[in-house]
Write a protein that holds these residues in place. Structure first.
Motif, mmCIF file in Angstrom:
data_model
loop_
_atom_site.group_PDB
_atom_site.id
_atom_site.type_symbol
_atom_site.label_atom_id
_atom_site.label_comp_id
_atom_site.label_asym_id
_atom_site.label_seq_id
_atom_site.Cartn_x
_atom_site.Cartn_y
_atom_site.Cartn_z
ATOM 1 N N VAL A 74 2.439 -24.590 54.393
ATOM 2 C CA VAL A 74 1.486 -24.201 55.426
ATOM 3 C C VAL A 74 2.224 -23.595 56.620
ATOM 4 O O VAL A 74 3.210 -24.148 57.105
ATOM 5 C CB VAL A 74 0.633 -25.411 55.872
ATOM 6 C CG1 VAL A 74 1.483 -26.500 56.521
ATOM 7 C CG2 VAL A 74 -0.484 -24.980 56.813
ATOM 8 N N PRO A 75 1.790 -22.426 57.099
ATOM 9 C CA PRO A 75 2.469 -21.804 58.236
ATOM 10 C C PRO A 75 2.298 -22.638 59.510
ATOM 11 O O PRO A 75 1.261 -23.275 59.738
ATOM 12 C CB PRO A 75 1.762 -20.452 58.384
ATOM 13 C CG PRO A 75 1.113 -20.207 57.067
ATOM 14 C CD PRO A 75 0.745 -21.550 56.539
ATOM 15 N N LEU A 76 3.326 -22.607 60.356
ATOM 16 C CA LEU A 76 3.320 -23.347 61.611
ATOM 17 C C LEU A 76 3.268 -22.393 62.794
ATOM 18 O O LEU A 76 3.852 -21.307 62.761
ATOM 19 C CB LEU A 76 4.563 -24.227 61.717
ATOM 20 C CG LEU A 76 4.783 -25.247 60.597
ATOM 21 C CD1 LEU A 76 6.065 -26.034 60.845
ATOM 22 C CD2 LEU A 76 3.583 -26.172 60.453
ATOM 23 N N VAL A 77 2.582 -22.836 63.841
ATOM 24 C CA VAL A 77 2.445 -22.059 65.068
ATOM 25 C C VAL A 77 2.921 -22.910 66.237
ATOM 26 O O VAL A 77 2.525 -24.073 66.364
ATOM 27 C CB VAL A 77 0.977 -21.649 65.316
ATOM 28 C CG1 VAL A 77 0.869 -20.784 66.565
ATOM 29 C CG2 VAL A 77 0.403 -20.938 64.100
ATOM 30 N N ALA A 78 3.752 -22.353 67.076
ATOM 31 C CA ALA A 78 4.181 -23.036 68.301
ATOM 32 C C ALA A 78 3.248 -22.638 69.433
ATOM 33 O O ALA A 78 3.017 -21.449 69.673
ATOM 34 C CB ALA A 78 5.613 -22.668 68.646
ATOM 35 N N ASP A 79 2.714 -23.638 70.129
ATOM 36 C CA ASP A 79 1.809 -23.395 71.247
ATOM 37 C C ASP A 79 2.618 -23.436 72.543
ATOM 38 O O ASP A 79 3.187 -24.473 72.892
ATOM 39 C CB ASP A 79 0.719 -24.466 71.264
ATOM 40 C CG ASP A 79 -0.424 -24.086 72.172
ATOM 41 O OD1 ASP A 79 -1.001 -23.003 71.968
ATOM 42 O OD2 ASP A 79 -0.755 -24.872 73.086
ATOM 43 N N ILE A 80 2.659 -22.311 73.247
ATOM 44 C CA ILE A 80 3.534 -22.169 74.414
ATOM 45 C C ILE A 80 2.723 -21.978 75.686
ATOM 46 O O ILE A 80 1.819 -21.140 75.747
ATOM 47 C CB ILE A 80 4.489 -20.964 74.234
ATOM 48 C CG1 ILE A 80 5.311 -21.098 72.953
ATOM 49 C CG2 ILE A 80 5.379 -20.802 75.458
ATOM 50 C CD1 ILE A 80 6.269 -22.267 72.941
ATOM 51 N N ARG A 139 -0.973 -25.738 64.148
ATOM 52 C CA ARG A 139 -0.364 -25.447 65.448
ATOM 53 C C ARG A 139 0.237 -26.716 66.044
ATOM 54 O O ARG A 139 -0.327 -27.803 65.922
ATOM 55 C CB ARG A 139 -1.406 -24.846 66.397
ATOM 56 C CG ARG A 139 -0.867 -24.397 67.734
ATOM 57 C CD ARG A 139 -1.726 -23.293 68.349
ATOM 58 N NE ARG A 139 -3.141 -23.573 68.319
ATOM 59 C CZ ARG A 139 -3.896 -23.821 69.405
ATOM 60 N NH1 ARG A 139 -3.318 -23.839 70.606
ATOM 61 N NH2 ARG A 139 -5.174 -24.026 69.300
ATOM 62 N N ILE A 140 1.386 -26.553 66.693
ATOM 63 C CA ILE A 140 2.120 -27.664 67.298
ATOM 64 C C ILE A 140 2.553 -27.239 68.696
ATOM 65 O O ILE A 140 3.064 -26.133 68.894
ATOM 66 C CB ILE A 140 3.366 -28.031 66.467
ATOM 67 C CG1 ILE A 140 2.991 -28.290 65.003
ATOM 68 C CG2 ILE A 140 4.085 -29.240 67.055
ATOM 69 C CD1 ILE A 140 4.183 -28.455 64.086
ATOM 70 N N VAL A 145 1.076 -14.378 58.683
ATOM 71 C CA VAL A 145 1.628 -15.600 59.268
ATOM 72 C C VAL A 145 2.221 -16.390 58.111
ATOM 73 O O VAL A 145 1.516 -17.079 57.382
ATOM 74 C CB VAL A 145 0.545 -16.427 59.985
ATOM 75 C CG1 VAL A 145 1.163 -17.638 60.657
ATOM 76 C CG2 VAL A 145 -0.207 -15.566 60.983
ATOM 77 N N GLY A 146 3.541 -16.250 57.902
ATOM 78 C CA GLY A 146 4.143 -16.830 56.714
ATOM 79 C C GLY A 146 3.511 -16.228 55.474
ATOM 80 O O GLY A 146 3.488 -15.005 55.303
ATOM 81 N N GLU A 194 6.392 -19.760 62.011
ATOM 82 C CA GLU A 194 5.933 -18.449 61.549
ATOM 83 C C GLU A 194 5.134 -17.674 62.598
ATOM 84 O O GLU A 194 4.913 -16.471 62.445
ATOM 85 C CB GLU A 194 5.069 -18.621 60.290
ATOM 86 C CG GLU A 194 5.835 -18.963 59.032
ATOM 87 C CD GLU A 194 6.224 -20.438 58.946
ATOM 88 O OE1 GLU A 194 7.039 -20.784 58.075
ATOM 89 O OE2 GLU A 194 5.703 -21.252 59.752
ATOM 90 N N LYS A 195 4.720 -18.368 63.638
ATOM 91 C CA LYS A 195 3.872 -17.709 64.637
ATOM 92 C C LYS A 195 4.040 -18.416 65.976
ATOM 93 O O LYS A 195 4.245 -19.628 66.028
ATOM 94 C CB LYS A 195 2.407 -17.775 64.183
ATOM 95 C CG LYS A 195 1.374 -17.144 65.113
ATOM 96 C CD LYS A 195 -0.007 -17.329 64.488
ATOM 97 C CE LYS A 195 -1.144 -16.976 65.420
ATOM 98 N NZ LYS A 195 -2.452 -17.356 64.839
ATOM 99 N N VAL A 196 3.947 -17.637 67.043
ATOM 100 C CA VAL A 196 4.006 -18.182 68.396
ATOM 101 C C VAL A 196 2.731 -17.794 69.125
ATOM 102 O O VAL A 196 2.330 -16.628 69.115
ATOM 103 C CB VAL A 196 5.228 -17.649 69.164
ATOM 104 C CG1 VAL A 196 5.212 -18.156 70.605
ATOM 105 C CG2 VAL A 196 6.516 -18.054 68.474
ATOM 106 N N ARG A 197 2.090 -18.792 69.733
ATOM 107 C CA ARG A 197 0.929 -18.509 70.579
ATOM 108 C C ARG A 197 1.399 -18.502 72.030
ATOM 109 O O ARG A 197 2.005 -19.465 72.502
ATOM 110 C CB ARG A 197 -0.154 -19.573 70.406
ATOM 111 C CG ARG A 197 -1.412 -19.341 71.294
ATOM 112 C CD ARG A 197 -1.244 -19.934 72.682
ATOM 113 N NE ARG A 197 -2.329 -19.591 73.580
ATOM 114 C CZ ARG A 197 -3.274 -20.447 73.960
ATOM 115 N NH1 ARG A 197 -3.235 -21.693 73.518
ATOM 116 N NH2 ARG A 197 -4.213 -20.062 74.782
#
Length: 607
Positions: A95-101, A69-70, A26-27, A116-119
């Protein structure tokens, strides 16, 4: 496969060995593949507020959060992730970022460009969630699976093209109607929901993903993760994907920390888990030290191979995928019934009993019930077969525990004891196998040295005792690692409540807040507590939005859920019964609803 046939793929429950996984990147952060257990959190700022999101993300990173996570509710909101990312990187933070979907595949397709990541949540990414009851034919089921695949494949391909990671994150509270009607509201349904998405990812040669199986009930959460890992082990060595751990809607304060420690700590002790989030209904910054302390506590307390037994040499004395309390004969000790289905009792030492005896009438629900030294409990080393043989050959049931001073981790030691001990004998659980020293006290009333000492003791006790209770093991408990008498008793009862084995106060399920939240969760939760905290045995859910609300309220009696900005919907169980109530009136209307259903009683007058 049946639960019985899956037992051979279950983690070794008698000694610690961390599950080996492939590496997911993740990144610049590696998850699994021998990396340390990663700590992450989620910001609560509105994703449309770039400055607030950047500031909170930087604060989390500075506190030791390794992945942030955002939420991204819509495609338009997801576009703002670019500006948030740029602001964080401009500040020199990587810091790696995650999108919360949830619900919106088009939001995921936009978000994947910038983070860097999708949830994704398999329960609502493309499937319907309307709590509809429907009998699916095989053809109808296949049609919905095909539709879901058509929606999901573009995201998989884009993650692969851009080098992004993905979390396939099942939530117990948001399983799709299709999964619910075919597999039920069960850990098995949670696992199958995630595996559907994983099969699609693998079919497209995408492997940079991990799983999660979150629930607000630690028992459900533990069972789901174990079942997932057993299925992955059964599917083959190349299904060795990392695992993200979390108890969703854990709440705040001691209760939130205890519930998180039971769920996360238990699985970490099983060797399961590569990254964690402790979800508290507090400012996100407070989640990080708790998560760090929990990882440290668990890893310090487990040792590889110490019990001299493995799951291949001993039968598992309980079903690790389905909760059932270990059956024993009934005992009466000092007037308190132990085992045989009786309420799990709270023990304390004579010294602690004496320290609180003068104020026993003021302890409320936190009274000690049995003095350890007067109980006649038999303390043994579970590795000594001769002692166990003599005990099992004796006439009548006994209360048994692990002897102090042994070089054993409590969870694995008590599991070993339960496996070797005749079922008629009851078990007294301990949080540690050593007693705290009285010299650690600073004051006569038992105040500990520092808050961090108490937090460490809380996490250890909740992990060790709570996880065993969720395994169905234990007829009485003794917290001896926390020296302060009053705090050790309060901790004992709160662990019993969080593990769901003894309900003695109002129980709250509260989500941790995020950018979707439609009201101030922290202040609202405190207002609800102030109005309803005396309703022993009533379970109330406080949810910021509808993503997991109705589902996670499956076990709750009443629910308070954000329906629109400034508007609240009230639930009885999973059914919404009051809509669009102005926020300033909603707590009072919740009280009215509880009264309507005959669950209200006035708080006792203060003495």
């Amino acid at each position: 496969m049946t639960a019985t046939s899956l037992l051979r793929y279950c983690p070794d429950l008698y000694h610690y060995q961390r599950r080996e996984t492939r590496l997911v990147t993740v990144g610049n952060v590696g998850i699994g593949g021998g990396n340390p257990i990663r700590v992450q959190s989620m910001i609560t700022s509105d994703t449309r507020d770039v400055e607030a999101c950047v500031r909170q993300s930087l604060d989390l990173a500075a506190a030791g959060c390794e992945i942030v996570r955002i939420t991204a509710q819509t495609r338009v909101i997801a576009e703002n992730l670019q500006h948030i990312r740029d602001g964080i990187r401009a500040a020199g933070c990587d810091v790696p970022l995650v999108a919360d979907i949830h619900f919106k595949p088009d939001a995921a397709m936009e978000a994947v460009k910038w983070v860097e990541k999708v949830r994704v949540n398999p329960g609502n990414y493309a499937d319907k969630k309307k709590f509809a009851v429907k009998e699916y034919t095989d053809e109808q089921y296949a049609e919905e699976v095909a539709y879901m695949e058509a929606q999901f494949v573009p995201l998989v391909q884009e993650c692969k093209r851009l080098g992004r990671a993905m979390r396939i994150g099942t939530n117990h509270g948001s399983l799709s109607d299709r999964i619910m009607n075919r597999h039920g509201d069960t850990p098995h349904g949670m696992v199958e929901s995630a595996l559907e998405f994983a099969r699609i990812a693998r079919a497209n040669d995408f492997h940079n993903f991990l799983f999660s199986m979150k629930a607000s009930n630690p028992k459900v959460m533990i069972e789901a993760y174990r079942l997932l890992v057993a299925h992955l082990n059964d599917l083959g060595s190349d299904w060795n994907y990392p695992i993200h751990l979390g108890v969703t809607e854990a709440g705040d304060g001691e209760d939130g920390r205890i519930k998180s420690a039971i769920g996360i700590g238990s699985l970490l002790s099983d060797g399961i888990g590569d990254t964690i989030r402790v979800s508290l209904t507090e400012d996100a910054i407070y989640e990080i030290p708790v998560a760090q302390a929990l990882v440290k506590s668990v890893l310090a307390g487990v040792r590889d191979g110490h019990c001299g037994a493995t799951s291949t040499s001993l039968p598992i004395s309980y079903d690790p995928f389905t909760y059932s309390r270990r059956a024993t004969d009934r005992l009466t000790i000092n007037g308190v019934e132990i085992g045989g289905g009786a309420t799990v009792a709270v023990f304390t030492s004579r010294r602690k009993w004496d320290a609180v005896s003068h104020k026993m009438d003021k302890l409320g629900d936190f009274k000690p019930e049995v003095i350890l030294e007067d109980s006649g409990v038999i303390a043994i080393d579970p590795r000594q077969d001769s002692a166990l043989h003599d005990l099992n050959a004796s006439v009548g049931p006994a209360l048994v525990t692990i002897a102090d001073g042994l070089d054993l981790a409590p969870i694995h030691a008590f599991r070993l004891l339960a496996a070797k001990l005749d079922a008629r004998h009851s078990i007294l659980l301990k949080d540690t196998l050593s007693q705290a020293e009285p010299s650690e006290l600073k004051t006569e009333n038992g105040t500990p040295n520092t808050d961090s000492d108490f937090t460490a003791n809380l996490l250890t006790a909740a992990t060790n005792i709570g996880s065993l209770l969720c395994d169905g093991i234990g007829d009485a408990i003794l917290v001896q690692g926390e020296e302060a008498p009053g705090q050790s008793l309060r901790l004992s009862y709160n662990i019993l409540q969080a593990a769901g084995v003894r309900i003695f106060k109002t129980d709250y399920v509260a989500c941790p807040s995020c950018g979707r939240t439609l009201f101030n969760l922290q202040s609202t939760t405190q207002k609800i507590r102030a109005s309803t905290g005396h309703l022993k045995g009533v379970r109330i859910a406080v949810m910021g939005c509808i993503v997991n609300g109705p589902g996670e309220m499956a076990d709750a009696d009443f629910g308070y859920v954000g329906g629109a900005p400034g508007k609240i919907n009230l639930y009885v169980g999973k059914t919404a019964v009051k809509f669009n109530i102005p926020e300033e009136e909603a707590v009072e209307r919740l009280v009215d609803l509880i009264k309507e259903h005959g669950r209200w009683f006035d708080a006792p007058l203060a003495a």
